[in-house]
Scaffold this active site. Structure first.
Site, mmCIF file in Angstrom:
data_model
loop_
_atom_site.group_PDB
_atom_site.id
_atom_site.type_symbol
_atom_site.label_atom_id
_atom_site.label_comp_id
_atom_site.label_asym_id
_atom_site.label_seq_id
_atom_site.Cartn_x
_atom_site.Cartn_y
_atom_site.Cartn_z
ATOM 1 N N SER A 173 0.859 -1.122 0.023
ATOM 2 C CA SER A 173 0.064 -0.036 0.008
ATOM 3 C C SER A 173 0.857 1.141 -0.043
ATOM 4 O O SER A 173 1.936 1.364 0.665
ATOM 5 C CB SER A 173 -0.761 -0.086 1.161
ATOM 6 O OG SER A 173 -1.465 1.189 1.468
ATOM 7 N N TYR B 65 -2.010 0.469 10.237
ATOM 8 C CA TYR B 65 -2.121 -0.143 9.132
ATOM 9 C C TYR B 65 -0.892 0.012 8.260
ATOM 10 O O TYR B 65 -0.507 -1.184 7.668
ATOM 11 C CB TYR B 65 -3.414 0.549 8.435
ATOM 12 C CG TYR B 65 -3.591 0.021 6.927
ATOM 13 C CD1 TYR B 65 -3.856 -1.373 6.532
ATOM 14 C CD2 TYR B 65 -3.440 0.812 5.793
ATOM 15 C CE1 TYR B 65 -3.743 -1.914 5.043
ATOM 16 C CE2 TYR B 65 -3.530 0.606 4.536
ATOM 17 C CZ TYR B 65 -3.709 -1.035 4.122
ATOM 18 O OH TYR B 65 -3.747 -1.334 2.843
ATOM 19 N N LYS C 210 1.749 -3.108 6.827
ATOM 20 C CA LYS C 210 2.386 -3.291 5.307
ATOM 21 C C LYS C 210 3.791 -3.108 5.471
ATOM 22 O O LYS C 210 4.405 -3.733 4.601
ATOM 23 C CB LYS C 210 1.895 -2.219 4.452
ATOM 24 C CG LYS C 210 0.253 -2.456 4.439
ATOM 25 C CD LYS C 210 0.014 -3.911 3.592
ATOM 26 C CE LYS C 210 -1.490 -3.967 3.498
ATOM 27 N NZ LYS C 210 -1.763 -5.256 2.766
#
Length: 327
Positions: free
Chosen positions: A123, A147, A151
């Site tokens: 991402s 989040y 990643k």
């Protein structure tokens, strides 16, 4: 690539299911594809017919080891993850347990079974608040949410599993997926993505839409994002598989159009495509929202020969058709 056995984790989700269907459209035998999903946030009706479906959770190490035992997987396309920035800010532990610990179970099973190729759904969140745009792969990795940190952490694990176990990978850092194909569209609960929210407002399924921040240093004061049609993303994953099957080197690649659209521009386009008006409310900024996120896709073009082929209007039109047809 013909005859390969491919595991698609999170294959009942939005991007994963599109990718599984693109694999079949590439004249692959559906029987050579296994879709793994715990169906916590995926949809069983999104799983293509003919593939092997395994319902289970990557956080269950025994299940993951059993899935790989004797399966003979040649490659994994890894989508399975929690993916809401706001939710991660409220429940960081949940995100690290699922995205990192579950991902580690997957990597261990791959290494133990001899599966040595992964395409990872990463991402742009790994970049955080970028210093400059368009963003290229040399930009600092400074996530501003749990989040994004999960990643980045998984990408770091991939690097080490490559060095130690020879597990080659491509980490595809993509920006805002949108659109619909194969009779599949965005169906999240809760929905947080702009295009489906605006389409639902146009359909009268929600009272309106809120713009979070109107005073950014952008042409109209609202955030600018790089939108990519989900089918273009799916095709990039197939090209990444081909790259690895040819012995290509491991690296991270941005997937983007290089063109940004503001929140207001997207809302206006939804109004135009739908022919319907709806209420738009001005709300406060959300913590951690970068003013502009636009990718440089030069490296992906050089390595994969990939570029986006579908524009924002096509994304909105396909999303409108799909949501309108939904019961």
């Amino acid at each position: 690539m013909a005859g390969q056995r491919i595991l698609v984790t999170g294959g009942a989700g939005y991007i994963g299911s599109h990718t599984a269907r693109r694999l079949i459209a590439q004249n692959r035998d559906p029987g050579g594809i296994t879709v793994l999903d715990n169906l916590e946030r995926g949809h069983p009706e999104f799983v293509p017919r003919g593939v092997e479906f395994a319902r289970g959770d990557l956080r269950d190490a025994d299940f993951v080891r059993g899935l790989f035992k004797g399966a003979g997987f040649d490659a994994v396309i890894h989508f399975a993850a929690y993916s809401y920035v706001g939710e991660s800010m409220r429940s960081p532990g949940m995100y690290f347990e699922n995205n990192v610990c579950g991902g580690l179970n997957l990597l261990r099973a791959m290494a133990d079974s001899g599966c040595r190729a992964m395409v990872f759904s990463s991402s742009c969140a790994v970049y955080g608040l970028p210093e400059a745009t368009p963003i290229d792969e040399a930009a600092p990795l400074c996530p501003v949410s749990p989040y994004g940190e999960t990643k980045r952490a998984f990408e770091a694990m991939l690097e080490w599993f490559d060095r130690v176990h020879g597990l080659r990978y491509l980490a595809l850092r993509y920006f805002n997926a949108a659109g619909a194909d194969f009779g599949i569209g965005e169906r999240h609960e809760p929905e947080t993505h702009l295009i489906p929210l605006a389409v639902q407002a146009a359909l009268g399924r929600r009272p309106g839409i809120e713009i979070f921040g109107q005073d950014y240093r952008t042409p109209d004061g609202t955030c600018v994002r790089d939108y990519i049609h989900v089918t273009d993303l799916a095709e990039a994953h197939l090209l990444a598989l081909e790259h690895l099957s040819r012995g290509g080197a491991s690296e991270a690649l941005n997937l983007g159009t290089g063109q940004g659209a503001s929140v207001r521009q997207v809302i206006d386009l939804v109004r135009e495509v739908s022919g319907r008006d709806f209420e738009v409310l001005d709300g406060p900024r959300r913590p951690g929202d970068p003013p502009v996120l636009v990718a440089s896709g030069a490296r992906a073009r050089a390595v994969l020969g990939w570029r986006s082929r579908r524009d924002l209007r096509e994304m909105v039109e396909s999303a409108w058709r799909w949501h309108r047809a939904e019961a």
